[in-house]
Design a protein around this motif. Sequence first.
Motif, PDB file in Angstrom:
ATOM      1  N   GLU A 110       0.804  -1.218   0.000  1.00 14.89           N
ATOM      2  CA  GLU A 110       0.000   0.000   0.000  1.00 14.89           C
ATOM      3  C   GLU A 110       0.841   1.274   0.000  1.00 14.89           C
ATOM      4  OE1 GLU A 110      -2.578  -0.289   3.355  1.00 14.89           O
ATOM      5  OE2 GLU A 110      -3.559  -2.133   2.659  1.00 14.89           O
ATOM      6  N   LEU A 111       2.158   1.140  -0.301  1.00 18.82           N
ATOM      7  CA  LEU A 111       3.025   2.318  -0.202  1.00 18.82           C
ATOM      8  C   LEU A 111       2.692   3.408  -1.212  1.00 18.82           C
ATOM      9  CD1 LEU A 111       5.246   2.087  -2.736  1.00 18.82           C
ATOM     10  CD2 LEU A 111       6.257   0.390  -1.225  1.00 18.82           C
ATOM     11  N   HIS A 112       1.963   3.036  -2.276  1.00 14.82           N
ATOM     12  CA  HIS A 112       1.580   4.031  -3.287  1.00 14.82           C
ATOM     13  C   HIS A 112       0.247   4.696  -2.953  1.00 14.82           C
ATOM     14  CE1 HIS A 112      -0.516   0.369  -4.305  1.00 14.82           C
ATOM     15  NE2 HIS A 112      -1.360   1.072  -5.046  1.00 14.82           N
ATOM     16  N   GLN A 113      -0.347   4.313  -1.831  1.00 12.69           N
ATOM     17  CA  GLN A 113      -1.615   4.905  -1.421  1.00 12.69           C
ATOM     18  C   GLN A 113      -1.327   5.976  -0.366  1.00 12.69           C
ATOM     19  OE1 GLN A 113      -4.208   1.741  -0.129  1.00 12.69           O
ATOM     20  NE2 GLN A 113      -3.812   0.512  -1.956  1.00 12.69           N
ATOM     21  N   PRO A 114      -1.479   7.241  -0.707  1.00 11.60           N
ATOM     22  CA  PRO A 114      -1.048   8.306   0.211  1.00 11.60           C
ATOM     23  C   PRO A 114      -2.069   8.618   1.297  1.00 11.60           C
ATOM     24  CG  PRO A 114      -1.970   9.274  -1.761  1.00 11.60           C
ATOM     25  CD  PRO A 114      -1.992   7.778  -1.982  1.00 11.60           C
ATOM     26  N   ALA A 125      -0.464  14.965  -0.966  1.00  8.95           N
ATOM     27  CA  ALA A 125      -0.381  13.512  -0.877  1.00  8.95           C
ATOM     28  C   ALA A 125       0.883  13.137  -0.105  1.00  8.95           C
ATOM     29  CB  ALA A 125      -0.358  12.895  -2.266  1.00  8.95           C
ATOM     30  N   VAL A 126       0.714  12.492   1.052  1.00  8.59           N
ATOM     31  CA  VAL A 126       1.852  12.092   1.887  1.00  8.59           C
ATOM     32  C   VAL A 126       2.014  10.576   1.776  1.00  8.59           C
ATOM     33  CG1 VAL A 126       2.855  12.097   4.199  1.00  8.59           C
ATOM     34  CG2 VAL A 126       1.390  13.998   3.463  1.00  8.59           C
ATOM     35  N   TYR A 127       3.106  10.144   1.142  1.00  4.98           N
ATOM     36  CA  TYR A 127       3.366   8.719   0.924  1.00  4.98           C
ATOM     37  C   TYR A 127       4.355   8.213   1.973  1.00  4.98           C
ATOM     38  CZ  TYR A 127       1.427   9.646  -3.735  1.00  4.98           C
ATOM     39  OH  TYR A 127       0.619  10.022  -4.779  1.00  4.98           O
ATOM     40  N   LEU A 152      13.705   0.447  -3.831  1.00  2.37           N
ATOM     41  CA  LEU A 152      13.219   1.817  -3.659  1.00  2.37           C
ATOM     42  C   LEU A 152      12.879   2.466  -4.998  1.00  2.37           C
ATOM     43  CD1 LEU A 152      15.151   3.462  -0.705  1.00  2.37           C
ATOM     44  CD2 LEU A 152      12.700   3.556  -1.135  1.00  2.37           C
ATOM     45  N   THR A 153      13.607   2.107  -6.040  1.00  3.20           N
ATOM     46  CA  THR A 153      13.273   2.620  -7.375  1.00  3.20           C
ATOM     47  C   THR A 153      11.888   2.167  -7.785  1.00  3.20           C
ATOM     48  OG1 THR A 153      15.600   2.699  -8.059  1.00  3.20           O
ATOM     49  CG2 THR A 153      13.936   2.581  -9.807  1.00  3.20           C
ATOM     50  N   GLU A 154      11.581   0.890  -7.540  1.00  2.14           N
ATOM     51  CA  GLU A 154      10.243   0.386  -7.867  1.00  2.14           C
ATOM     52  C   GLU A 154       9.178   1.026  -6.979  1.00  2.14           C
ATOM     53  OE1 GLU A 154       6.882  -1.600  -9.238  1.00  2.14           O
ATOM     54  OE2 GLU A 154       8.819  -1.102 -10.175  1.00  2.14           O
ATOM     55  N   ALA A 155       9.501   1.200  -5.695  1.00  3.63           N
ATOM     56  CA  ALA A 155       8.547   1.848  -4.796  1.00  3.63           C
ATOM     57  C   ALA A 155       8.221   3.254  -5.284  1.00  3.63           C
ATOM     58  CB  ALA A 155       9.114   1.896  -3.380  1.00  3.63           C
ATOM     59  N   MET A 156       9.249   3.999  -5.676  1.00  2.00           N
ATOM     60  CA  MET A 156       9.026   5.359  -6.149  1.00  2.00           C
ATOM     61  C   MET A 156       8.347   5.390  -7.516  1.00  2.00           C
ATOM     62  SD  MET A 156       9.640   7.556  -3.899  1.00  2.00           S
ATOM     63  CE  MET A 156       9.418   8.940  -5.027  1.00  2.00           C
ATOM     64  N   ARG A 157       8.554   4.362  -8.333  1.00  2.00           N
ATOM     65  CA  ARG A 157       7.824   4.290  -9.610  1.00  2.00           C
ATOM     66  C   ARG A 157       6.326   4.215  -9.335  1.00  2.00           C
ATOM     67  NH1 ARG A 157       5.006   1.303 -12.665  1.00  2.00           N
ATOM     68  NH2 ARG A 157       5.060  -0.469 -11.223  1.00  2.00           N
ATOM     69  N   ARG A 158       5.951   3.417  -8.342  1.00  2.00           N
ATOM     70  CA  ARG A 158       4.537   3.282  -7.987  1.00  2.00           C
ATOM     71  C   ARG A 158       3.995   4.576  -7.393  1.00  2.00           C
ATOM     72  NH1 ARG A 158       3.586  -2.899  -5.759  1.00  2.00           N
ATOM     73  NH2 ARG A 158       4.802  -3.940  -7.391  1.00  2.00           N
ATOM     74  N   VAL A 159       4.810   5.238  -6.583  1.00  2.00           N
ATOM     75  CA  VAL A 159       4.382   6.517  -6.004  1.00  2.00           C
ATOM     76  C   VAL A 159       4.154   7.544  -7.109  1.00  2.00           C
ATOM     77  CG1 VAL A 159       5.211   8.494  -4.651  1.00  2.00           C
ATOM     78  CG2 VAL A 159       5.432   6.166  -3.729  1.00  2.00           C
ATOM     79  N   ARG A 160       5.092   7.628  -8.048  1.00  2.00           N
ATOM     80  CA  ARG A 160       4.960   8.617  -9.132  1.00  2.00           C
ATOM     81  C   ARG A 160       3.748   8.321 -10.019  1.00  2.00           C
ATOM     82  NH1 ARG A 160      10.530   7.966  -9.256  1.00  2.00           N
ATOM     83  NH2 ARG A 160      11.659   9.753  -8.413  1.00  2.00           N
ATOM     84  N   ALA A 161       3.482   7.043 -10.242  1.00  2.00           N
ATOM     85  CA  ALA A 161       2.325   6.689 -11.066  1.00  2.00           C
ATOM     86  C   ALA A 161       1.037   7.167 -10.398  1.00  2.00           C
ATOM     87  CB  ALA A 161       2.288   5.179 -11.297  1.00  2.00           C
ATOM     88  N   ASP A 162       0.943   6.967  -9.093  1.00  2.03           N
ATOM     89  CA  ASP A 162      -0.245   7.435  -8.378  1.00  2.03           C
ATOM     90  C   ASP A 162      -0.312   8.957  -8.379  1.00  2.03           C
ATOM     91  OD1 ASP A 162      -2.496   6.749  -6.262  1.00  2.03           O
ATOM     92  OD2 ASP A 162      -1.314   8.416  -5.438  1.00  2.03           O
ATOM     93  N   LEU A 163       0.838   9.600  -8.173  1.00  2.00           N
ATOM     94  CA  LEU A 163       0.870  11.059  -8.118  1.00  2.00           C
ATOM     95  C   LEU A 163       0.515  11.672  -9.470  1.00  2.00           C
ATOM     96  CD1 LEU A 163       1.480  13.531  -6.364  1.00  2.00           C
ATOM     97  CD2 LEU A 163       3.884  13.317  -7.030  1.00  2.00           C
ATOM     98  N   VAL A 171       4.653  14.637  -0.515  1.00  2.00           N
ATOM     99  CA  VAL A 171       5.675  14.401   0.503  1.00  2.00           C
ATOM    100  C   VAL A 171       5.906  12.894   0.557  1.00  2.00           C
ATOM    101  CG1 VAL A 171       6.223  14.501   2.973  1.00  2.00           C
ATOM    102  CG2 VAL A 171       5.044  16.427   1.873  1.00  2.00           C
ATOM    103  N   VAL A 172       7.163  12.497   0.699  1.00  2.00           N
ATOM    104  CA  VAL A 172       7.495  11.072   0.848  1.00  2.00           C
ATOM    105  C   VAL A 172       8.298  10.889   2.120  1.00  2.00           C
ATOM    106  CG1 VAL A 172       8.950   9.195  -0.056  1.00  2.00           C
ATOM    107  CG2 VAL A 172       7.394  10.413  -1.586  1.00  2.00           C
ATOM    108  N   LEU A 173       7.930   9.887   2.913  1.00  2.00           N
ATOM    109  CA  LEU A 173       8.716   9.456   4.070  1.00  2.00           C
ATOM    110  C   LEU A 173       9.431   8.176   3.679  1.00  2.00           C
ATOM    111  CD1 LEU A 173       6.262  11.141   5.278  1.00  2.00           C
ATOM    112  CD2 LEU A 173       6.571   9.771   7.344  1.00  2.00           C
TER     113      LEU A 173
END
Length: 379
Positions: A110-114, A125-127, A152-163, A171-173
């Motif tokens: 669920e890391l891509h769900q802020p 959106a705070v991820y 982490l690259t894959e995690a951030m790919r998912r975050v960017r897709a959602d964003l 914001v990312v923690l």
Amino acid sequence: MRLLHTSDWHVGRTFHGRDLLVEQEAVLGGLADLVSDEKVDVVAVSGDLFDRAVPNPEAVAVCARVLERVRSAGARVVITPGNHDSAARLGLFGGFAAAGGLHLRTKVAELHQPVLLADAHGPVAVYGIPFLEPDTARHALGVEARGHAAVLTEAMRRVRADLAARGGRSVVLAHAFVTGGEPCESERTIAVGGVQDVPGAVFDGIDYVALGHLHGQQTLAEHLRYSGSPVAYSFSEARHVKSVWLAELDASGLSGVERRLLPVPRELSALSGELEDLVLDPAHTPVEEHFLSVVLTDRVRPLDALRRLQVRFPHAVRVEWRPEGGRDTELRFAERVRGRSDEEIACCFLEDVRGEPPAGRELELLREAISAAAREGDS
């Protein structure tokens, strides 16, 4: 929106065997005052809330009181687990806690769900990216490559897709070792196969990245920062100025970041010299209540040195003996004993350990023991 960035609380940790719960609660409780004074909207805790996966009840109670004070002061709280935390335990009641403004982002899936928070300019959106142990996370994320950078690259790919789909500010923690950061002795290594670094570019495109793991406050880029730990956990942190970051987001993104100092419950100091001088010299009065690391330079190793130091310095916690002039420790054992008798070897050992050779009755007993051992070997 005003965001207070902190991390690496390590509630329950000790300092060279000394309990720190009182000091930790005093410092962390002060965050509530900052929330109130600075009109903080959200507090971001980027990992290592606790010092161990199964914290003791006292540590849990301290953490609960601190978080309750922060919430009562008016801020939402977003927490991600670090490498010291148990993500499963930390997030156990996350769904219920969110209703009260405490958001526990502990699930890799669920890391891509802020956490969506709003101010006068719209949503932010705070991820929260939990600590990603590479060999476990790569399977959960479907990554073939190994290492922290890959997951982490894959995690951030998912975050960017959602964003990209929702737009707006972000914001990312994250709890990680980002290239360019400076470690210290009190951090547990997260290296896997010798590789732990993650390039800062992994987090490009985010308005503010609240990093955790390193205990010294650091700025890797304007939007990419470590808050550091709020309390010192090793003497390598003696030069750290413990503080938090206060980041502000306006309509277009990050508008500024300011530092806010934290109180120091007990300072760290180091002394060097002979034991008698240290316990008598009035020049050392200013450090009598500090946590103290001491190097003793006496020619002969003093007996019961720590106890004697603690009569004057009750918080002396570490003692090392380095006799003035040093000792030759580079020679290999075979070279040092070549051509020497058993008695000479035993005497040299005793002198190395305590700084003076055996003499008198002690020397007689040593000779008797060597003779007895020789007779036993011949029989």
